[in-house]
Design a protein around this motif. Structure first.
Motif, PDB file in Angstrom:
ATOM      1  N   ASP A 176     -80.231  53.511   2.087  1.00 25.08           N
ATOM      2  CA  ASP A 176     -81.668  53.416   1.570  1.00 25.08           C
ATOM      3  C   ASP A 176     -82.539  52.643   2.490  1.00 25.08           C
ATOM      4  OD1 ASP A 176     -83.600  53.156  -0.345  1.00 25.08           O
ATOM      5  OD2 ASP A 176     -82.563  52.573  -1.934  1.00 25.08           O
ATOM      6  N   ARG A 177     -83.364  53.340   2.989  1.00 19.24           N
ATOM      7  CA  ARG A 177     -84.308  52.883   4.209  1.00 19.24           C
ATOM      8  C   ARG A 177     -83.513  52.669   5.470  1.00 19.24           C
ATOM      9  NH1 ARG A 177     -89.004  52.151   2.309  1.00 19.24           N
ATOM     10  NH2 ARG A 177     -89.491  51.628  -0.093  1.00 19.24           N
ATOM     11  N   PHE A 178     -84.245  52.690   6.518  1.00 19.83           N
ATOM     12  CA  PHE A 178     -83.799  52.313   7.804  1.00 19.83           C
ATOM     13  C   PHE A 178     -85.117  52.137   8.817  1.00 19.83           C
ATOM     14  CE2 PHE A 178     -81.725  53.403  12.025  1.00 19.83           C
ATOM     15  CZ  PHE A 178     -80.805  52.432  12.078  1.00 19.83           C
ATOM     16  N   VAL A 179     -85.308  52.562  10.207  1.00 20.09           N
ATOM     17  CA  VAL A 179     -86.137  52.105  10.861  1.00 20.09           C
ATOM     18  C   VAL A 179     -87.418  52.518  10.327  1.00 20.09           C
ATOM     19  CG1 VAL A 179     -86.036  53.951  12.356  1.00 20.09           C
ATOM     20  CG2 VAL A 179     -87.019  51.905  13.554  1.00 20.09           C
ATOM     21  N   ASP A 180     -87.874  53.550   9.865  1.00 20.75           N
ATOM     22  CA  ASP A 180     -89.321  54.213   9.607  1.00 20.75           C
ATOM     23  C   ASP A 180     -89.780  53.312   8.520  1.00 20.75           C
ATOM     24  OD1 ASP A 180     -88.855  56.564  11.042  1.00 20.75           O
ATOM     25  OD2 ASP A 180     -87.548  57.051   9.324  1.00 20.75           O
ATOM     26  N   SER A 181     -88.951  52.533   7.853  1.00 19.59           N
ATOM     27  CA  SER A 181     -89.701  51.370   6.688  1.00 19.59           C
ATOM     28  C   SER A 181     -90.275  50.629   7.498  1.00 19.59           C
ATOM     29  CB  SER A 181     -88.584  50.940   5.931  1.00 19.59           C
ATOM     30  OG  SER A 181     -88.132  51.956   4.983  1.00 19.59           O
ATOM     31  N   SER A 182     -89.887  49.897   8.565  1.00 19.03           N
ATOM     32  CA  SER A 182     -90.353  48.884   9.354  1.00 19.03           C
ATOM     33  C   SER A 182     -91.711  49.293   9.975  1.00 19.03           C
ATOM     34  CB  SER A 182     -89.394  48.085  10.255  1.00 19.03           C
ATOM     35  OG  SER A 182     -88.535  47.542   9.782  1.00 19.03           O
ATOM     36  N   ILE A 183     -91.853  50.579  10.630  1.00 16.29           N
ATOM     37  CA  ILE A 183     -92.842  51.054  11.241  1.00 16.29           C
ATOM     38  C   ILE A 183     -93.962  51.079  10.114  1.00 16.29           C
ATOM     39  CG2 ILE A 183     -93.841  53.087  12.663  1.00 16.29           C
ATOM     40  CD1 ILE A 183     -90.887  53.285  13.878  1.00 16.29           C
ATOM     41  N   ALA A 184     -93.675  51.614   9.079  1.00 11.61           N
ATOM     42  CA  ALA A 184     -94.686  51.978   8.038  1.00 11.61           C
ATOM     43  C   ALA A 184     -95.203  50.537   7.408  1.00 11.61           C
ATOM     44  CB  ALA A 184     -94.256  52.949   6.944  1.00 11.61           C
ATOM     45  N   TYR A 185     -94.136  49.884   7.024  1.00  8.13           N
ATOM     46  CA  TYR A 185     -94.553  48.458   6.214  1.00  8.13           C
ATOM     47  C   TYR A 185     -95.112  47.511   7.057  1.00  8.13           C
ATOM     48  CZ  TYR A 185     -92.729  49.858   1.794  1.00  8.13           C
ATOM     49  OH  TYR A 185     -92.798  50.554   0.351  1.00  8.13           O
ATOM     50  N   GLN A 186     -94.580  47.065   8.452  1.00  5.23           N
ATOM     51  CA  GLN A 186     -94.873  46.246   8.989  1.00  5.23           C
ATOM     52  C   GLN A 186     -96.053  46.512  10.017  1.00  5.23           C
ATOM     53  OE1 GLN A 186     -91.380  45.857   7.996  1.00  5.23           O
ATOM     54  NE2 GLN A 186     -92.410  44.513   6.708  1.00  5.23           N
ATOM     55  N   GLY A 187     -95.732  47.860  10.931  1.00  6.45           N
ATOM     56  CA  GLY A 187     -96.671  48.279  11.912  1.00  6.45           C
ATOM     57  C   GLY A 187     -97.704  48.878  11.112  1.00  6.45           C
ATOM     58  N   GLY A 188     -97.825  49.379  10.104  1.00  2.68           N
ATOM     59  CA  GLY A 188     -99.052  49.752   9.284  1.00  2.68           C
ATOM     60  C   GLY A 188     -99.505  49.010   8.206  1.00  2.68           C
ATOM     61  N   GLY A 189     -98.756  48.642   7.335  1.00  2.00           N
ATOM     62  CA  GLY A 189     -99.045  47.784   6.190  1.00  2.00           C
ATOM     63  C   GLY A 189     -99.720  46.514   6.520  1.00  2.00           C
ATOM     64  N   ALA A 225    -100.728  54.890  -6.106  1.00  4.11           N
ATOM     65  CA  ALA A 225    -101.078  54.737  -7.386  1.00  4.11           C
ATOM     66  C   ALA A 225    -100.038  55.044  -8.341  1.00  4.11           C
ATOM     67  CB  ALA A 225    -102.364  55.425  -7.581  1.00  4.11           C
ATOM     68  N   VAL A 226     -99.243  56.083  -8.103  1.00 10.19           N
ATOM     69  CA  VAL A 226     -98.161  56.645  -8.903  1.00 10.19           C
ATOM     70  C   VAL A 226     -96.975  55.366  -8.913  1.00 10.19           C
ATOM     71  CG1 VAL A 226     -96.231  58.261  -9.304  1.00 10.19           C
ATOM     72  CG2 VAL A 226     -98.719  59.037  -9.249  1.00 10.19           C
ATOM     73  N   GLY A 227     -96.474  55.217  -7.379  1.00  9.43           N
ATOM     74  CA  GLY A 227     -95.495  54.606  -7.273  1.00  9.43           C
ATOM     75  C   GLY A 227     -95.502  53.103  -7.720  1.00  9.43           C
ATOM     76  N   LEU A 228     -96.798  52.426  -7.555  1.00 12.71           N
ATOM     77  CA  LEU A 228     -97.094  51.116  -8.052  1.00 12.71           C
ATOM     78  C   LEU A 228     -96.869  50.979  -9.739  1.00 12.71           C
ATOM     79  CD1 LEU A 228     -99.783  49.897  -5.347  1.00 12.71           C
ATOM     80  CD2 LEU A 228     -97.194  49.305  -5.860  1.00 12.71           C
ATOM     81  N   SER A 285    -104.564  48.142  -0.919  1.00 11.76           N
ATOM     82  CA  SER A 285    -104.811  48.346   0.464  1.00 11.76           C
ATOM     83  C   SER A 285    -103.850  48.404   1.176  1.00 11.76           C
ATOM     84  CB  SER A 285    -106.019  47.705   0.855  1.00 11.76           C
ATOM     85  OG  SER A 285    -105.551  46.085   0.890  1.00 11.76           O
ATOM     86  N   PHE A 286    -102.826  47.538   1.118  1.00 10.78           N
ATOM     87  CA  PHE A 286    -101.732  47.220   1.918  1.00 10.78           C
ATOM     88  C   PHE A 286    -100.647  48.599   1.765  1.00 10.78           C
ATOM     89  CE2 PHE A 286     -97.143  46.485   1.746  1.00 10.78           C
ATOM     90  CZ  PHE A 286     -96.893  45.922   2.925  1.00 10.78           C
ATOM     91  N   HIS A 287    -100.704  48.946   0.397  1.00 11.66           N
ATOM     92  CA  HIS A 287     -99.828  50.122   0.063  1.00 11.66           C
ATOM     93  C   HIS A 287    -100.458  51.433   0.436  1.00 11.66           C
ATOM     94  CE1 HIS A 287     -96.698  47.928  -2.170  1.00 11.66           C
ATOM     95  NE2 HIS A 287     -97.719  47.332  -2.580  1.00 11.66           N
ATOM     96  N   ASP A 288    -101.819  51.486   0.560  1.00  8.67           N
ATOM     97  CA  ASP A 288    -102.396  52.704   1.115  1.00  8.67           C
ATOM     98  C   ASP A 288    -102.089  52.834   2.624  1.00  8.67           C
ATOM     99  OD1 ASP A 288    -103.590  53.475  -1.303  1.00  8.67           O
ATOM    100  OD2 ASP A 288    -105.436  52.441  -0.839  1.00  8.67           O
TER     101      ASP A 288
END
Length: 216
Positions: free
Chosen positions: A96-109, A141-144, A164-167
């Protein structure tokens, strides 16, 4: 190494964890190989300790790069303690989660750069990417809205971030999916939970028919 490694990704509120609990026994019915389910951040004793630090709602002053490095450190330990031993024993690893999470959350978010975060994690995982990644697609919007309903005020530090972070996280995930069409398969996580599970099951069985063919 003859096991298979499948990761599950998605924004907050995508329903991954719930779907995985329902999906695992359905997969186990279709194979004689043992299935191991784990999560990130966490999954092993040291990684779970790091998880507590990362998600603590009181650590609001944590620097974004510190956060990214902690995720990579937890991932490395999880890889060494759980993922690689599981694959070596010819088992099926579900994370349940791996490397893509970090790229999306820390890299993008966190806006510290998807390329930079990918490089940190390249060092951590040493080339050990999943054989398949299933992306649970749900809009912020749905997730939150789901999180607010289900968690009843017990949201972690990342879930409490501004829309804005989640976007930015969502947009980064979309780019990751686009850049990795062979490894990542998207399913609609805004459907009924039963349909989400059945779609995920179909993706896995179709990708690895030689493994998930018990009783067919």
């Amino acid at each position: 190494m003859s096991g298979i490694f499948i990761s599950f990704e998605g924004p907050d509120g995508a329903g991954k964890t719930t779907a995985l609990k329902k999906l695992m026994p359905l997969l186990q019915e279709k194979t004689d190989q043992e299935i191991v389910l784990s999560r990130e951040p966490g999954g092993s004793p040291i990684s779970e300790k790091i998880r507590k630090i990362i998600l603590d709602i009181h650590d609001e002053e944590m620097d974004p790069r510190t956060e990214a490095l902690l995720y990579a450190a937890a991932r490395r330990q999880h890889l060494i303690d759980v993922i690689l031993p599981t694959l070596k024993e010819n088992k099926i690893m579900l994370s349940d989660r791996f490397v893509d999470s970090s790229i999306a959350y820390q890299g993008g978010g966190r806006e510290i750069g998807t390329k930079e975060v990918a490089e940190i994690n390249d060092f951590a995982i040493d080339g050990h990417l999943p054989d398949l990644t299933i992306y649970f697609d749900v809009t912020p919007a749905v997730g939150l809205a789901r999180i607010r309903k289900d968690h009843e005020g017990q949201m972690d530090r990342l879930e409490k971030e501004a829309i804005s972070f989640h976007d930015r996280v969502y947009d980064s995930y979309e780019q990751i999916v686009k850049d990795n069409p062979k490894r990542i398969k998207k399913i609609n996580a805004e459907q009924a939970p039963e349909k989400v599970v059945s779609d995920a099951l179909a993706v896995i069985v179709n990708r690895f028919p030689e493994i998930f063919n018990k009783g067919e």
